[in-house]
Each structure stands twice: as C-alpha cells, then as structure tokens.
Design an enzyme around this catalytic site. Structure first.
Site, PDB file in Angstrom:
ATOM      1  N   TRP A  45      -1.896   2.341  -3.639  1.00 18.76           N
ATOM      2  CA  TRP A  45      -3.130   2.253  -2.854  1.00 18.76           C
ATOM      3  C   TRP A  45      -3.985   3.465  -3.157  1.00 18.76           C
ATOM      4  CZ3 TRP A  45      -5.563  -1.559  -0.743  1.00 18.76           C
ATOM      5  CH2 TRP A  45      -6.669  -1.278   0.071  1.00 18.76           C
ATOM      6  N   GLU A  52     -12.741   2.629   3.842  1.00 15.63           N
ATOM      7  CA  GLU A  52     -11.498   2.609   4.602  1.00 15.63           C
ATOM      8  C   GLU A  52     -11.785   2.252   6.059  1.00 15.63           C
ATOM      9  OE1 GLU A  52      -8.612   2.842   3.333  1.00 15.63           O
ATOM     10  OE2 GLU A  52      -7.344   3.183   5.079  1.00 15.63           O
ATOM     11  N   PHE A  53     -11.091   1.242   6.556  1.00 14.48           N
ATOM     12  CA  PHE A  53     -11.277   0.871   7.958  1.00 14.48           C
ATOM     13  C   PHE A  53     -11.048   2.083   8.843  1.00 14.48           C
ATOM     14  CE2 PHE A  53     -10.299  -3.484   6.386  1.00 14.48           C
ATOM     15  CZ  PHE A  53     -11.543  -4.004   6.687  1.00 14.48           C
ATOM     16  N   GLU A  61       0.846  -1.194   0.000  1.00 17.41           N
ATOM     17  CA  GLU A  61       0.000   0.000   0.000  1.00 17.41           C
ATOM     18  C   GLU A  61       0.877   1.238   0.000  1.00 17.41           C
ATOM     19  OE1 GLU A  61      -2.809   0.298   3.164  1.00 17.41           O
ATOM     20  OE2 GLU A  61      -3.679  -1.682   2.814  1.00 17.41           O
TER      21      GLU A  61
END
Ligand SMILES: *[C@@H]1O[C@H](CO)[C@@H](O)[C@H](O)[C@H]1NC(C)=O
Length: 170
Positions: A99, A106-107, A51
């Site tokens: 990424w 998105e967490f 990422e």
C-alpha cells in the site's frame, strides 16, 4: 490496532515522526503474529494482504519523498516475516499488495500523507515519479530476476547497521 502493548510500552522503535497524523512505530514481526492468529482463530482461511505500508507527511518535498529508503526497509522486513510465517506455520497467504501504488487521497487524512511507491504531484496528477521503494519493488516482483538474488532483496539495510540493530530485531 494499537501502537502499544498492555504495559503501555511502544511495540517497536519510532519509525516515522509525524506530529499531524501520529507517529509510526516499527514492528514488522507483527505481521507474523497477525497471520498466525488468523489461521488459528478462523480455521485456516485463504489470506490476501490487501494493504501493507506506511505514510510520510506530505510536507516533504519531492526529493525527500522519492528518497524513501525507509519504505524499502519497511516492505522488505514485513515480506520477510510474511515468508517466515508461511514457511513455519503453513499460513495460506495467496496475495500481498503493498500500500499503495501511488500517493493517494487517504480517507480521513486527504492529501496530508503520502503512502505511495510513486510520488504524485497533487497539482498535476500526471506528474509522477517512481520512488526508490517503487524501483525496489519493481525488481522484487520481476519474474525474470532469479530467486537467489531476491534473497538479498529481503535483507533489510537496517540489519547491517549495528547501531540500529534494534530496528532489525524488532
Ligand atoms: C525484469 O528483469 C529483467 C532482467 O534483469 C530486465 O531485463 C527487465 O527489464 C525487467 N523488467 C522490468 C519491468 O523491470
């Protein structure tokens, strides 16, 4: 994993202002030091960068989100330092993933940020547009484009703007 150094100074200039999720600071050379550290500390492992990217606030409208020239600068400057550390230190990097492919859930942040190389309409997920960064990346990874042309892809537009020299030098 921090934005500042031991003296409490930010590592690089402010890159993206985001009052909700926190500001991003620009320090592409960081990837050089991190890769070199992994090689030294962990016995020259195989490395896949899974990422690398940054977010912009999802309050941007579609047009603003698509005109993400900063993301091109971000990707090309990080790839540039990645190439440099592979060449200079022999770091065993086998893969690199920008990424992210598209704006994603998105967490911890949900749909409040956009990380994608493609714009995604949260209300209708089939409604997508490749951002400027996506078009750049498409050309960059295109096998049939000559390597000599790709050298230019790795030249950040920031480096040609003298008033922003600090960004390119960061
Ligand atoms: C890759 O580059 C070639 C030559 O410029 C072009 O014809 C082709 O459409 C490109 N492929 C993609 C997927 O962009």
């Amino acid at each position: 994993v921090t934005d500042d150094n031991s003296r409490g100074e930010f590592l690089g200039p402010l890159f993206v202002e985001d009052k909700v999720s926190g500001n991003s600071y620009y320090y592409p050379k960081g990837i050089y030091y991190v890769m070199d550290y992994f090689k030294t500390k962990y016995g020259d492992p195989l490395i896949y960068v899974t990422e690398n990217g940054f977010s912009t606030p999802s309050s941007e409208n579609r047009e603003q989100a698509i005109a993400d020239y900063k993301r091109i600068d971000y990707l090309c400057s990080h790839l540039c330092f990645l190439r440099k550390v592979i060449k200079e230190k022999g770091v065993n990097v086998r893969g690199y993933f920008a990424w992210a492919l598209g704006d994603n859930y998105e967490f911890c942040k949900g749909f409040t940020v956009r990380f994608g190389l493609s714009y995604v309409n949260w209300e209708d997920l089939d409604d997508r547009n490749l951002k400027e960064s996506g078009k750049w990346y498409q050309r960059f990874i295109n096998r049939t484009v000559k390597n000599s042309a790709k050298q230019d892809f790795l030249r950040s537009s920031l480096s040609s703007q003298s008033q922003k020299k600090r960004l390119a030098d960061a």
